[in-house]
Design an enzyme around this catalytic site. Structure first.
Site, short mmCIF file in Angstrom:
data_model
loop_
_atom_site.label_atom_id
_atom_site.label_comp_id
_atom_site.label_asym_id
_atom_site.label_seq_id
_atom_site.Cartn_x
_atom_site.Cartn_y
_atom_site.Cartn_z
N GLY A 102 0.90 -1.25 0.05
CA GLY A 102 0.01 -0.10 0.19
C GLY A 102 0.87 1.19 -0.11
O GLY A 102 2.05 1.38 0.22
N CYS A 103 0.25 2.51 -0.43
CA CYS A 103 1.12 3.74 -0.21
C CYS A 103 1.63 4.23 0.99
O CYS A 103 2.63 4.46 1.20
CB CYS A 103 0.14 4.84 -0.86
N TYR A 104 0.73 3.89 2.17
CA TYR A 104 1.17 4.30 3.56
C TYR A 104 2.13 3.39 3.95
O TYR A 104 3.39 3.72 4.52
CB TYR A 104 -0.01 4.22 4.37
N GLU A 134 2.05 12.11 -0.23
CA GLU A 134 1.79 11.42 0.96
C GLU A 134 3.07 11.90 1.96
O GLU A 134 4.18 11.65 1.44
CB GLU A 134 1.92 9.95 0.73
#
Lengths: 347, 347, 347, 347
Positions: free
Chosen positions: C150-152, C243
Site C-alpha cells: 500500500g502507499c502508506y 503522502e
C-alpha cells in the site's frame, strides 16, 4: 418591532439550502421551523452538514411530512424541474422564495426548450417575480412567489443592466466569459467535481449550451427593448466559492469606459451590497467570499470603442441564498440587509 | 443597555488585524475608531484589504499618530517582540488585548530563550492574564492586559487541559502533531508561503523548535502540577485557514477514550463555542472555518492504553482575532458571544 | 539488448491504472498490448483519461475479452477483494504485479478480519512476494506474483524498517501520523472527496481502523522479531498527489536521531530512488511529486530519548504504479530504473 | 549517433530555469555543465530546488564565473530587460535559447513602449528568430539566437495563426480571455502570489496592459497581413501550472466552427505536441500538465457567425522551458521530441 417569522427550507441538504440555513439561523427575525430533504429525512442537520452543529436546528424531514400551518415563508433549494410541482402543492398562505431555475424564464417555450420538458406549474410562472433584488425591488415587495436568479445571471445582470438601459453598450455584441468555483455544480456525485479532477486545473464547460444563457438574454433583451443573443461561456475554477464575470462589450453612442463606471457607481450608490472595486484594485472573488456583496469594475479596452466589464460575487450568497434572503426581507417588509451583514471572509 | 465602546486596532494590516476588524465592525457595541499600520499609514483600509471595502472604516495611521484619548480598548496585532514596547507606551486607561506572543510566557527566562532577547516590558508581563477564554474567564474579566494564546496552544489546550486536570491522560507522554493552513504564517513576504511553494503539497516545519511548544508546556505543566515536555510538530497544509491537532496520549489511571469524551463533553457542555464532533463525524477544519468554534473528538487507539485526541479551529478566529474579541467581551462585561455568532462557512 | 515485453493492465480506468500507463507507455522495453476496464469497455483510453490522448494506446476491453496469449506480464489495478479471483483466473505463464491489497497480508486470518471476507485465492497468497522493492529485491526477481505494498506502508516501511532492524528505535512505541492527498481515495464517486468537501480543509479519517495498519504491523513485526501494534492515523489533505508520514518513536539502546540518519543514509546510499532530505530542507510532498522517489528526514525530539522521523513519496508512483513498474523491472531482469527516471514536477 | 552537447542555464533559480533543468537532465544528448544564478551563487541546486536533489547537477555560480569555453548552447531564464545585456556579452560560438521577453518584439519602438526603456542589444534583435517551434521551424534550425515566445502568446498563436492565415476568422475582432496558474508570475516575492492571496479565488490582472498583447498582435498582424489590435485579458487562477485561452472570434468568409476544427486538425496532424481535444472532451489544463503538449478545441457560438476557440498548455513547459528545449533540438539537428516525451501528469 417585528415578530419572528417562521420559515421552512425545502431541499436543505444541498449547498444552497445549507448556506440559506447558515444565514437564516442568525437572522434576528427568522425562526427556522422546518427543514426538508427527502433523501436525508430522519437525520439531524449536523449529520449532513457538520458545520451547522450546535445551532439547535430542527431535524430533516420529507417534504410530505412538513406541516406548513403556522409557517409564513418557505425557501426552496430543490434542483430545477422538481421545484415546480413541490411549490405548486404548497398552501396558498406561504410566501415562496425559489432558488431553483423553475420560475426564472418568463416564456414557457424557452423553458421547455432549455430544460427539456413542459413546465408543470405555468399558472405560478405567470405570477412569479424575477428576484434580482436591486432591479425588481418593488415587484418583489408584493410578490408571493419570487424566482431568484441563477448565480451567473445575477453577476452578469448586476453589471450589464444599467449599462444597457443607459445605452452605453451595444446589447447585441456581448461576450460573457464566466468563471465559477466548484460549489456551483452542487453536492451531487459527479466525476468532474471530484477533488482530483477539478483541482489544480481549469476548463470551460457547457460551451454555448449553458442554461443561464437564455435567462441572461431574457433580461438583457427586456432592458434593450429588442431580442439579443449573447455569448456566454462558463469555466470551472479550482476553488469552492466565488464567481467572476469578464464581459467584453462594444461601447455605444460615443460612451467611454469612464462613463460606464460612472453609470454603475451612480446606479448603485445607495445599494448596501454593491460596490465598485476600490481605486487600483481589480475585482476578485476573494473580496466577496461569504458575503452578499457584488464588486464591479470597468476598464477601457485597448481596442478602440470597446470596454471590459468585470463583476464578482459569491455564488452561494448573492448568487443564491443571500439574494433569496434579501428578497425575503423585501417581501416581509424588513430592512433589506437584515441577516446579511456578514463581512467577506478573507483570506 | 451598553453604550458603544471605542476601540483601536494596532497593526491592522496583518491577517490577524484584518480578521479582528471583520468581526469588530459588526459587533453591536464596538465603534472602530483607530486603525494603525505603520507601513501602510495614510492608506484607506480597503486599499490594503479590499474585502473590507464599504464598511466606513477609519484610514490607517501610524501608532505614533493615534490619539488614544476617548478610546477604551485596543487590540494589538503586531508581530512578537514589537508589541511589548508599543503596549508599554500606551496610556493606562486602555484595556489591551494583545494577539502577539509577547505576554504569553509567564517566565521571563523562557521568553528570552525562545524569542532571542530580553523582554522589554516585564512589569506588564506580571499583570498579563493568559487569554484562553474558557479556562481563565474570571481572571480575564478583571484584567487590564490580556495575552491571547497562540493559535496552536489554543487548539491544544482546549483539548488537553480538562483531561490532564482530570488525570485521564499522562501529561508526560504527549505527541502533538499539528497541521495549519498558510494564514498562520502571516502576510509578510516569504518564499515558502508563495502559492506555488505551499500549494498542492505538505511538509513539517519548525520541527522540535516551534515557539508555541513552551507555551503549551507552560499550561500543561500548570495543569499537571509538574514540569512536562511535549512533542509538538507543526505541518504546513495547502489551505488558507484552519488548524487541526492530532494528539497521541497515554491513558492514565485506567481511563478510556470514552472517559475522555465524557470529560470533555461535560467540561464544555455550557460553552457556546466548543462542541464535540457529531456522532460518526471526524473533526475537520472545514466545519469551523470563519467561526469562533472549536470541535473536539476522542478515539480509542488500537494500541492498548492509548487514546487519539483531535481538535480543530480557525486559526484566525478562535486561534486569534475571535478569541481576542471573546476576551474583550469578558473584560467589558458584555455577553461573551456578542459579535461572534458567525456560523462556519462551508464549503 | 532486451526485446520488448508485451504487457496488459487490468483495471486501467482508475488513477493507479492510469499512472501505470503514463509510466509504461514511455518504458523503452514495454509494449502496452491490453487495457481492461469492465465499466468502460469499448471506450478509447483518452475518453476516460484525456491526458493520455495521442499515445496510441489500445482501446479498453473487458477482462473477459482479453487474450492473454502473447502477453508476458500484467499489472492489476483493481480494487481489493476483486483482484484475487481475477488473478487466480489468469494463465500461468503471466507474471503478475498486483497493485491491490489482496495479496499483501501473509496471514489469511488477518486478511479476513480486516477485509471482511475469506480470501478466495489462498494458494496464490502463499507464493506472493511482498513488493517493497528495496527490501525484498531478491525474492521479487524470481517471483511470479508480486503484491505491491500500500502507499502508506511503502512510505512507513522505507522509513522504519532499517531503524527497527538496527535496533535504533523501539518497535513497540510507534505513533505514525500519516497525511495523504485525495488521489489515494481513488476515482470512485464519494461525497467526502468532492472538491468542495475535501478542498481548503483537513481531517483525520479511518482513525484506528485503516487497513494499512495490519500491513505495516506485519512488516514491522517481522523486522522486530516480535508482534507489535502501531498507532496509524491517516489524514486527508487538500492536494491531489503526495503522502507524508511523521513518525514519533522512542530511541532504543542509547541511539540518537543522528544515528538514525546515518543508518538510513547508509542503508539507502546505493538506492536510486531514496534520498535523505538535503541539509536544512524538510521533506515535502512537493519535492517528490510525479517521481518514484522517497525523501527521508530524521530529527531529534525535544522530549529526551525520542526521535521524529519523516518520509514522503508520491502515492500514485512509489506508493503504487511506480513501485509496480520497479518490481516489473526486477522480475524481467531489466535495469531497475528503466522507465522511472522522471524528475519530480515542481511547482 | 550524436554526441552529447554541453549546455549552460543562465538564471537557473527561477521556475523557468528549474523546469528547463528538470527536462534537460533527462535529455539523452545533453550534459548540464553550467548553472548560474547570481543571487544564489555558491549554493547547491538542491538547496534552491529540493525536487532536483540527487541528480548530480553542478553547483550554482554567477554569470561572471561561468566559463563558456567548451559549452555549446545556453538557455537563458533571466527576467526581461536583464537578458539582453547578458546575452550580448556571451561568446559568439554559443547557441542561445532565450526564454525571456527581450528578443520577442521585432520592432524596437514597440519594445521600448511596452518595456519602458530602450533595447540595449538591437544588433542581436535583428538576428533573433521567434521561437514558436511549429510555425518558425525552418528559421529556428539555422538560428544562433532564438527568442522563445511568452507563455500566453504560445497558447494564443498555436490556436489562431492557422485560422487567421486561412482566412477563417476575422483578425480584427478577437477577444482573448486568458487564464493562468500562479507559476506564470515567477518565484519572486510579491504579495498577490502568496498562497493566502491567490488561493481559493480568482481575478483579472494587467487588464488592457499586459506585455504579451503586443507580442500576440505582432504575430497575428503578420499572419493577417495588416495591423491588428486584440483584446487580451489575463486572469490569475488558483493553481500552480497551466494556462487556458478562450478566444471569441468572428468567422470570416462563411466559415464555420467545423471548418476551424478541420483546419487546425489538418495543420497539426503531423505535430507530435499538438492535439485536438478528444471527441466530447473540453480542453483542460489538467490534461497537459507537465507535458510539452497543446490541446485545442473549437466550438460554434450560439451567436450567429461567431466561434469559440480554446487552447491549453503548461505555461512552464510548452509555454517556456519545453518549447525552449524543442527549439534547442531543432537548432542542434536532433529529433524534435528528444527529452520531451513526458506524458501529462494527472491527477
Amino acid at each position: 418591532m417585528h415578530e419572528k417569522v417562521r420559515i421552512g427550507v425545502i431541499g436543505a441538504s444541498g449547498y444552497t439550502g445549507a448556506d440559506l440555513v447558515r444565514l437564516a439561523v442568525r437572522h434576528p427575525l427568522i425562526d427556522i421551523a422546518v427543514l426538508t430533504a427527502n433523501s436525508h429525512a430522519g437525520k439531524r442537520m449536523e449529520a449532513v452538514f457538520p458545520h451547522l452543529a450546535g445551532l439547535g436546528l430542527p431535524d430533516l424531514i420529507t417534504n410530505e411530512e412538513a406541516d406548513w400551518s403556522g409557517i409564513d415563508a418557505v425557501f426552496c433549494g430543490l434542483p430545477h424541474a422538481t421545484s415546480q410541482q413541490v411549490i405548486a402543492a404548497l398552501p396558498e398562505h406561504l410566501k415562496v422564495i425559489d432558488m431553483s431555475a423553475d420560475f426564472r424564464l418568463r416564456d414557457p417555450a424557452t423553458y421547455e426548450k432549455w430544460y427539456g420538458g413542459a413546465h408543470k406549474a405555468l399558472h405560478l410562472q405567470a405570477e412569479a417575480v424575477y428576484g434580482l433584488s436591486e432591479h425588481y425591488r418593488e415587484a418583489i415587495r408584493t410578490a408571493r412567489l419570487v424566482a431568484c436568479p441563477g448565480c451567473y445571471p445575477t453577476a452578469v445582470l448586476m453589471l450589464l443592466l444599467p449599462l444597457v438601459k443607459a445605452g452605453l453598450i451595444d446589447a447585441g455584441d456581448l461576450v460573457i466569459d464566466a468563471k465559477s468555483g466548484v460549489s456551483g455544480a452542487g453536492r451531487s456525485l459527479k466525476q468532474n467535481i471530484l477533488f482530483c479532477e477539478a483541482g489544480e486545473g481549469l476548463s470551460p464547460y457547457a460551451i454555448a449550451s449553458h442554461r443561464h444563457a437564455p435567462e441572461i438574454e431574457q433580461e438583457i433583451s427586456l432592458a434593450a427593448g429588442r431580442e439579443v443573443i449573447v455569448n456566454f461561456t462558463p469555466h470551472l475554477i479550482p476553488m469552492s466559492r466565488g464567481e467572476l464575470i469578464t464581459c467584453y462589450a462594444r461601447l455605444a453612442g460615443g460612451a467611454t469606459a469612464e462613463d460606464c463606471r460612472n453609470a454603475l457607481a451612480e446606479r448603485y450608490s445607495e445599494e448596501p451590497f454593491v460596490h465598485m472595486a476600490p481605486e487600483g484594485i481589480n475585482p476578485a472573488t476573494q473580496y466577496v467570499r461569504g458575503s452578499n456583496n457584488v464588486m464591479l469594475g470597468t476598464y477601457a479596452d485597448r481596442v478602440p470603442g470597446r470596454v471590459i466589464l468585470v463583476s464578482t460575487l459569491d455564488n452561494l450568497v448573492k448568487g443564491s441564498a443571500g439574494q433569496a434572503l434579501q428578497n425575503f426581507n423585501l417581501m416581509l417588509g424588513f430592512d433589506e440587509t437584515t441577516g446579511l451583514e456578514q463581512v467577506s471572509l478573507f483570506p
